[in-house]
Write a protein that holds these residues in place. Structure first.
Motif, PDB file in Angstrom:
ATOM      1  N   LEU A 186     -77.191 -17.331 -66.946  1.00  0.00           N
ATOM      2  CA  LEU A 186     -76.117 -17.231 -67.931  1.00  0.00           C
ATOM      3  C   LEU A 186     -75.448 -15.858 -67.870  1.00  0.00           C
ATOM      4  O   LEU A 186     -74.229 -15.745 -67.995  1.00  0.00           O
ATOM      5  N   ARG A 187     -76.240 -14.823 -67.632  1.00  0.00           N
ATOM      6  CA  ARG A 187     -75.683 -13.466 -67.595  1.00  0.00           C
ATOM      7  C   ARG A 187     -74.677 -13.274 -66.460  1.00  0.00           C
ATOM      8  O   ARG A 187     -73.864 -12.355 -66.502  1.00  0.00           O
ATOM      9  N   GLU A 188     -74.742 -14.135 -65.447  1.00  0.00           N
ATOM     10  CA  GLU A 188     -73.819 -14.024 -64.322  1.00  0.00           C
ATOM     11  C   GLU A 188     -72.458 -14.635 -64.615  1.00  0.00           C
ATOM     12  O   GLU A 188     -71.482 -14.356 -63.902  1.00  0.00           O
ATOM     13  N   ILE A 189     -72.372 -15.496 -65.638  1.00  0.00           N
ATOM     14  CA  ILE A 189     -71.118 -16.209 -65.900  1.00  0.00           C
ATOM     15  C   ILE A 189     -70.480 -15.834 -67.233  1.00  0.00           C
ATOM     16  O   ILE A 189     -69.417 -16.361 -67.565  1.00  0.00           O
ATOM     17  N   VAL A 190     -71.135 -14.951 -68.003  1.00  0.00           N
ATOM     18  CA  VAL A 190     -70.557 -14.569 -69.299  1.00  0.00           C
ATOM     19  C   VAL A 190     -69.283 -13.763 -69.073  1.00  0.00           C
ATOM     20  O   VAL A 190     -69.303 -12.695 -68.461  1.00  0.00           O
ATOM     21  N   ARG A 191     -68.179 -14.289 -69.572  1.00  0.00           N
ATOM     22  CA  ARG A 191     -66.866 -13.655 -69.441  1.00  0.00           C
ATOM     23  C   ARG A 191     -66.286 -13.505 -70.847  1.00  0.00           C
ATOM     24  O   ARG A 191     -66.008 -14.510 -71.513  1.00  0.00           O
ATOM     25  N   PRO A 192     -66.100 -12.278 -71.320  1.00  0.00           N
ATOM     26  CA  PRO A 192     -65.529 -12.117 -72.662  1.00  0.00           C
ATOM     27  C   PRO A 192     -64.180 -12.820 -72.784  1.00  0.00           C
ATOM     28  O   PRO A 192     -63.424 -12.927 -71.817  1.00  0.00           O
ATOM     29  N   ALA A 193     -63.891 -13.291 -73.985  1.00  0.00           N
ATOM     30  CA  ALA A 193     -62.584 -13.903 -74.238  1.00  0.00           C
ATOM     31  C   ALA A 193     -61.492 -12.832 -74.156  1.00  0.00           C
ATOM     32  O   ALA A 193     -61.762 -11.623 -74.154  1.00  0.00           O
ATOM     33  N   LYS A 194     -60.266 -13.288 -74.078  1.00  0.00           N
ATOM     34  CA  LYS A 194     -59.126 -12.367 -74.010  1.00  0.00           C
ATOM     35  C   LYS A 194     -59.118 -11.431 -75.213  1.00  0.00           C
ATOM     36  O   LYS A 194     -59.365 -11.850 -76.343  1.00  0.00           O
ATOM     37  N   ILE A 195     -58.863 -10.150 -74.965  1.00  0.00           N
ATOM     38  CA  ILE A 195     -58.899  -9.134 -76.025  1.00  0.00           C
ATOM     39  C   ILE A 195     -57.829  -9.418 -77.076  1.00  0.00           C
ATOM     40  O   ILE A 195     -56.648  -9.569 -76.742  1.00  0.00           O
ATOM     41  N   HIS A 271     -73.270  -3.978 -69.520  1.00  0.00           N
ATOM     42  CA  HIS A 271     -74.664  -3.929 -69.070  1.00  0.00           C
ATOM     43  C   HIS A 271     -74.936  -4.812 -67.857  1.00  0.00           C
ATOM     44  O   HIS A 271     -75.918  -4.610 -67.149  1.00  0.00           O
ATOM     45  N   THR A 272     -74.096  -5.813 -67.620  1.00  0.00           N
ATOM     46  CA  THR A 272     -74.339  -6.740 -66.514  1.00  0.00           C
ATOM     47  C   THR A 272     -73.296  -6.659 -65.415  1.00  0.00           C
ATOM     48  O   THR A 272     -73.513  -7.186 -64.329  1.00  0.00           O
ATOM     49  N   ASN A 273     -72.149  -6.013 -65.721  1.00  0.00           N
ATOM     50  CA  ASN A 273     -71.033  -5.971 -64.761  1.00  0.00           C
ATOM     51  C   ASN A 273     -70.647  -7.377 -64.305  1.00  0.00           C
ATOM     52  O   ASN A 273     -70.392  -7.624 -63.129  1.00  0.00           O
ATOM     53  N   GLY A 274     -70.604  -8.288 -65.276  1.00  0.00           N
ATOM     54  CA  GLY A 274     -70.234  -9.672 -64.993  1.00  0.00           C
ATOM     55  C   GLY A 274     -68.734  -9.841 -64.851  1.00  0.00           C
ATOM     56  O   GLY A 274     -67.997  -8.862 -64.633  1.00  0.00           O
TER      57      GLY A 274
END
Length: 291
Positions: A186-195, A271-274
């Motif tokens: 999961l940590r590899e695909i977490v992408r924050p939503a648009k700011i 922390h993950t540079n995802g």
């Protein structure tokens, strides 16, 4: 799945396989006739237990009936799958880039995966989906258009991930079946939503907020922000920039002589540079600011 039989054949070889079919114990000693895709077979197949000859990729829906024009009794769908399963023609993509693309807004366990059918297989349908993490099944719901799915790992929230998620999608075009598998944490695909709420608060100062879908407290689930200033009219994705930097704060002061530019910002889990979020943008034209 019930009434579905998958026949795996070697790639690049002419094949002719006898496939045993049974109409059902309840129909023993009855005048059972078989059809393929609604058409009578030549030579005719008769009897409760028969052998259907499947040549190469020629699968089909075999139905059994009470007499040649009698009532429907049962059916078996024969799907054909190439072995090894690396000759994908149904979905867009490649072995290197992948065929299924997944993302998540946060670490609560929900994620979404999507795919794109090739031009000539636009009517292909999903037959079966399997998702699990170390023997624990993950429930998924297929999107209405059949081009993606939503999954929820209810056992995942805030745990350290020791085991990856394995997702397999079985998709068919007529009677050709292909299996697409993606393995990830999961940590590899977490992408924050648009700011959200990007604005200019002073002559040269820009501020923004954390996405509402992001984890709290923000001091623990920290984001970093990629700041990019490009010429007016340029896209945020442009390789050319006036200024580019990465910061931890939710504000940034632009010190430039020019009064015409675009201010761009995107977020990433520090922390993950995802994956990075999509860009948020403000366009500055002298005293006019459009965000």
């Amino acid at each position: 799945m019930d009434n579905v039989l998958v026949l795996r054949i070697p790639y690049g070889q002419a094949t002719k396989v006898n496939v045993p079919l049974t109409c059902g114990e309840a129909h023993e000693n009855k005048p059972v006739f078989w059809k393929k895709n609604g058409e009578e077979l030549k030579p005719a197949l008769q009897g409760n237990q028969v052998n259907a000859v499947v040549e190469e990729m020629d699968g089909g829906n075999y139905t059994c009936h009470l007499s040649s024009d009698g009532q429907y009794l049962n059916h078996t769908i024969i799907m054909v799958q190439i072995n090894p399963d690396n000759r994908a023609v149904i979905l867009e993509g490649s072995l290197k880039a992948g065929y299924i693309h997944c993302s998540a807004d946060n670490y609560k366990g929900s994620f979404h995966c999507k795919w794109q059918r090739t031009k000539h297989r636009s009517q292909a349908s999903v037959l079966l989906v399997k998702a699990d993490r170390y023997l624990e099944t993950i429930p998924c719901d297929l999107d209405a258009d059949g081009s993606g799915l939503h999954c929820r790992d209810v056992n995942c929230s805030y745990k350290e991930e020791q085991h990856h998620i394995t997702l397999t999608v079985y998709i068919h075009n007529f009677f050709r079946l292909e299996a697409y598998t993606k393995t990830f944490y999961l940590r590899e695909i977490v992408r924050p939503a648009k700011i959200p709420n990007l604005r200019r608060t002073a002559d040269n100062m820009f501020q923004w907020d954390y996405p509402e879908s992001w984890e709290e407290p923000c001091s623990y689930f920290g984001l970093q922000f990629h700041i990019k200033v490009v010429k007016k009219g340029e896209l945020c994705t442009s390789p050319q920039s006036i200024k580019s930097t990465t910061i931890d704060e939710t504000k940034y002061e632009v010190n430039l002589k020019t009064k015409k530019y675009s201010f761009c910002v995107q977020a990433q889990d520090k922390h993950t540079n995802g994956p990075w979020s999509t860009w948020s943008q403000c366009m500055v034209d002298q005293g006019t600011v459009t965000c």
